[in-house]
Design a protein around this motif. Structure first.
Motif, PDB file in Angstrom:
ATOM      1  N   LEU A  32       0.831  -1.211   0.000  1.00  0.00           N
ATOM      2  CA  LEU A  32       0.000   0.000   0.000  1.00  0.00           C
ATOM      3  C   LEU A  32       0.862   1.256   0.000  1.00  0.00           C
ATOM      4  O   LEU A  32       0.543   2.238  -0.679  1.00  0.00           O
ATOM      5  N   GLY A  33       1.957   1.235   0.743  1.00  0.00           N
ATOM      6  CA  GLY A  33       2.868   2.372   0.753  1.00  0.00           C
ATOM      7  C   GLY A  33       3.478   2.624  -0.616  1.00  0.00           C
ATOM      8  O   GLY A  33       3.596   3.766  -1.061  1.00  0.00           O
ATOM      9  N   ILE A  34       3.851   1.542  -1.294  1.00  0.00           N
ATOM     10  CA  ILE A  34       4.422   1.672  -2.643  1.00  0.00           C
ATOM     11  C   ILE A  34       3.377   2.234  -3.603  1.00  0.00           C
ATOM     12  O   ILE A  34       3.676   3.109  -4.421  1.00  0.00           O
ATOM     13  N   ALA A  35       2.139   1.745  -3.494  1.00  0.00           N
ATOM     14  CA  ALA A  35       1.075   2.224  -4.378  1.00  0.00           C
ATOM     15  C   ALA A  35       0.802   3.702  -4.158  1.00  0.00           C
ATOM     16  O   ALA A  35       0.631   4.464  -5.120  1.00  0.00           O
ATOM     17  N   VAL A  36       0.761   4.135  -2.911  1.00  0.00           N
ATOM     18  CA  VAL A  36       0.521   5.553  -2.615  1.00  0.00           C
ATOM     19  C   VAL A  36       1.665   6.401  -3.146  1.00  0.00           C
ATOM     20  O   VAL A  36       1.445   7.447  -3.763  1.00  0.00           O
ATOM     21  N   HIS A  37       2.891   5.947  -2.934  1.00  0.00           N
ATOM     22  CA  HIS A  37       4.043   6.704  -3.418  1.00  0.00           C
ATOM     23  C   HIS A  37       4.020   6.800  -4.944  1.00  0.00           C
ATOM     24  O   HIS A  37       4.308   7.857  -5.511  1.00  0.00           O
TER      25      HIS A  37
END
Length: 59
Positions: A32-37
């Motif tokens: 999820l962090g990668i997707a948001v970034h």
């Protein structure tokens, strides 16, 4: 004489499943962090490449 257990009985299957669940949660949070970034990066790139004014009228 009766035997007494010292400490709690450890179940290796329970410990393995708990570790698997924890690793799954960490992987989900990381993805999820990668997707948001990535979304923020794509949004910033699109904002810098789109002109602020309309193209000139050629008619």
């Amino acid at each position: 004489m009766t035997s007494r257990h010292r400490g709690q009985h450890r179940d290796p299957v329970h410990d393995a499943l708990k570790a698997f669940v924890v690793l799954g949660h960490l992987a989900a949070i990381g993805l999820l962090g990668i997707a948001v970034h990535q979304q923020e990066t794509l949004h910033d790139t699109a904002a810098t490449t789109v002109p602020d004014s309309d193209p000139p009228n050629t008619t």
